[in-house]
Design a protein around this motif. Structure first.
Motif, PDB file in Angstrom:
ATOM      1  N   LYS A  32       0.688  -1.340  -0.037  1.00 40.75           N
ATOM      2  CA  LYS A  32      -0.009   0.101   0.042  1.00 40.75           C
ATOM      3  C   LYS A  32       0.822   1.279  -0.134  1.00 40.75           C
ATOM      4  N   VAL A  33       0.434   2.491  -0.531  1.00 41.78           N
ATOM      5  CA  VAL A  33       0.904   3.713  -0.498  1.00 41.78           C
ATOM      6  C   VAL A  33       0.042   4.659   0.414  1.00 41.78           C
ATOM      7  N   ASP A  34       0.870   5.056   1.625  1.00 42.13           N
ATOM      8  CA  ASP A  34       0.161   5.987   2.434  1.00 42.13           C
ATOM      9  C   ASP A  34       0.910   7.319   2.587  1.00 42.13           C
ATOM     10  N   SER A  35       0.415   8.358   1.964  1.00 45.04           N
ATOM     11  CA  SER A  35       0.903   9.606   1.882  1.00 45.04           C
ATOM     12  C   SER A  35       2.163   9.431   0.935  1.00 45.04           C
ATOM     13  N   ASP A  36       3.449   9.722   1.786  1.00 43.66           N
ATOM     14  CA  ASP A  36       4.617   9.373   1.039  1.00 43.66           C
ATOM     15  C   ASP A  36       5.392   8.235   1.629  1.00 43.66           C
ATOM     16  N   THR A  37       4.558   7.172   2.181  1.00 44.57           N
ATOM     17  CA  THR A  37       5.446   5.966   2.431  1.00 44.57           C
ATOM     18  C   THR A  37       4.706   4.931   1.387  1.00 44.57           C
ATOM     19  N   LEU A  38       5.572   4.057   1.032  1.00 45.63           N
ATOM     20  CA  LEU A  38       5.239   2.772   0.475  1.00 45.63           C
ATOM     21  C   LEU A  38       5.594   1.652   1.229  1.00 45.63           C
ATOM     22  N   THR A  39       4.600   0.599   1.596  1.00 52.73           N
ATOM     23  CA  THR A  39       4.729  -0.476   2.433  1.00 52.73           C
ATOM     24  C   THR A  39       4.480  -1.659   1.629  1.00 52.73           C
ATOM     25  N   LEU A  40       5.331  -2.514   1.631  1.00 50.71           N
ATOM     26  CA  LEU A  40       5.247  -3.987   0.982  1.00 50.71           C
ATOM     27  C   LEU A  40       4.942  -4.932   1.838  1.00 50.71           C
ATOM     28  N   ASP A  41       3.716  -5.612   1.872  1.00 48.21           N
ATOM     29  CA  ASP A  41       3.338  -6.536   2.734  1.00 48.21           C
ATOM     30  C   ASP A  41       3.742  -7.834   2.615  1.00 48.21           C
ATOM     31  N   SER A  42       4.139  -8.170   1.436  1.00 48.96           N
ATOM     32  CA  SER A  42       4.918  -9.448   1.098  1.00 48.96           C
ATOM     33  C   SER A  42       5.730  -9.447  -0.245  1.00 48.96           C
ATOM     34  N   LEU A  43       6.824 -10.134  -0.063  1.00 49.39           N
ATOM     35  CA  LEU A  43       7.522 -10.159  -1.607  1.00 49.39           C
ATOM     36  C   LEU A  43       7.769 -11.807  -1.722  1.00 49.39           C
ATOM     37  N   ILE A  44       7.553 -12.301  -2.844  1.00 48.96           N
ATOM     38  CA  ILE A  44       7.690 -13.947  -2.919  1.00 48.96           C
ATOM     39  C   ILE A  44       8.400 -13.879  -4.316  1.00 48.96           C
ATOM     40  N   VAL A  45       9.364 -14.572  -4.423  1.00 45.75           N
ATOM     41  CA  VAL A  45      10.254 -14.814  -5.622  1.00 45.75           C
ATOM     42  C   VAL A  45      10.401 -16.270  -5.710  1.00 45.75           C
ATOM     43  N   SER A  46       9.640 -17.027  -6.765  1.00 49.38           N
ATOM     44  CA  SER A  46       9.817 -18.376  -6.969  1.00 49.38           C
ATOM     45  C   SER A  46      10.975 -18.798  -8.031  1.00 49.38           C
ATOM     46  N   ASN A  47      11.373 -19.901  -8.030  1.00 50.87           N
ATOM     47  CA  ASN A  47      12.241 -20.446  -9.097  1.00 50.87           C
ATOM     48  C   ASN A  47      12.106 -21.959  -9.035  1.00 50.87           C
ATOM     49  N   ALA A  48      12.797 -22.517 -10.102  1.00 48.81           N
ATOM     50  CA  ALA A  48      12.851 -24.023 -10.348  1.00 48.81           C
ATOM     51  C   ALA A  48      14.137 -24.260 -10.977  1.00 48.81           C
ATOM     52  N   TYR A  49      14.796 -25.270 -10.657  1.00 47.98           N
ATOM     53  CA  TYR A  49      16.059 -25.472 -11.567  1.00 47.98           C
ATOM     54  C   TYR A  49      16.291 -26.946 -12.108  1.00 47.98           C
ATOM     55  N   ASN A  50      16.687 -27.086 -13.317  1.00 44.28           N
ATOM     56  CA  ASN A  50      17.021 -28.195 -13.926  1.00 44.28           C
ATOM     57  C   ASN A  50      18.212 -28.561 -14.053  1.00 44.28           C
TER      58      ASN A  50
END
Length: 216
Positions: free
Chosen positions: A135-153
């Motif tokens: 969310k963005v509140d006034s001049d502040t950006l807040t990330l509630d979650s960040l997920i990076v997925s990967n798979a390797y062969n």
């Protein structure tokens, strides 16, 4: 008959002593070989071929590099999992995930806290590999979650540049995440280089056979 039996017992005892001496000599030889190999392993890493990368038809990066072959006697020096009796292969690789130019739509959202109502801008993004919300509140950006997925062969095997060329052990790592690239790879192959007479089964078999004749 008694003298022959004694002779057989003495002969077996002498053979066992010779075997023990040979094994002790081999142990000392292994220790010397291990010391020399450890001192040269840094040179092996330094001389290891450069990492090669390319993009396949589906936009996935594939990295390949030559495998370093080291003697089995060095297994304990690179093994980290004590539950493994013998280590045969070890692969270490580093990756970087980067997602360029992400556009998200901001949605007006009202938050009620202790009878007070606040209006903020909320956002969500998910492309199947990178997902986040906040969310963005006034001049502040807040990330509630960040997920990076990967798979390797990962595939390891032998290849040659031309039909009669020398075979080399190579490792291939394919990143299924199109936003991920491989930055470095170190792989070890530890072949079972023991001679047939150095195998544990042979040692135990000879020892058991010797005890059988001694106790007769």
């Amino acid at each position: 008959m008694l003298n022959l039996k004694k002779f057989n017992s003495y002969a077996i005892a002498v053979i066992l002593v010779l075997i023990i001496i040979a094994l002790l000599f081999k142990t000392c030889s292994d220790a010397r070989e291990k010391s020399e190999a450890i001192s040269s392993i840094s040179n092996l890493l330094k001389d290891n071929s450069e990492l090669q990368t390319y993009i396949d038809d589906m936009g996935r990066e594939i990295a390949k590099k030559e495998v370093i072959t080291i003697p089995q006697v060095l297994g304990d020096s690179i093994k980290e999992n004590e539950s493994l009796d013998v280590i045969e292969t070890k692969i270490i690789f580093k990756t970087l995930t980067r997602r360029d130019t992400i556009k998200v739509h901001l949605i007006d959202t009202f938050i009620v806290e202790q009878a007070d109502t606040f209006q903020v801008k909320a956002f969500q993004f998910n492309d199947g590999w990178v997902a986040f919300g906040g969310k963005v509140d006034s001049d502040t950006l807040t990330l509630d979650s960040l997920i990076v997925s990967n798979a390797y062969n990962i595939e390891m095997g032998r290849e040659r540049k031309w039909r009669f060329g020398k075979q080399k052990r190579m490792v291939y790592i394919r990143n299924e995440n199109p936003h991920t690239s491989t930055k470095d790879v170190i792989s070890f192959q530890l072949p079972d280089d023991k001679k047939w007479y150095e195998k544990d089964a042979v040692k135990y078999g000879v020892g058991g056979l010797g005890m059988f004749f001694l106790l007769r």
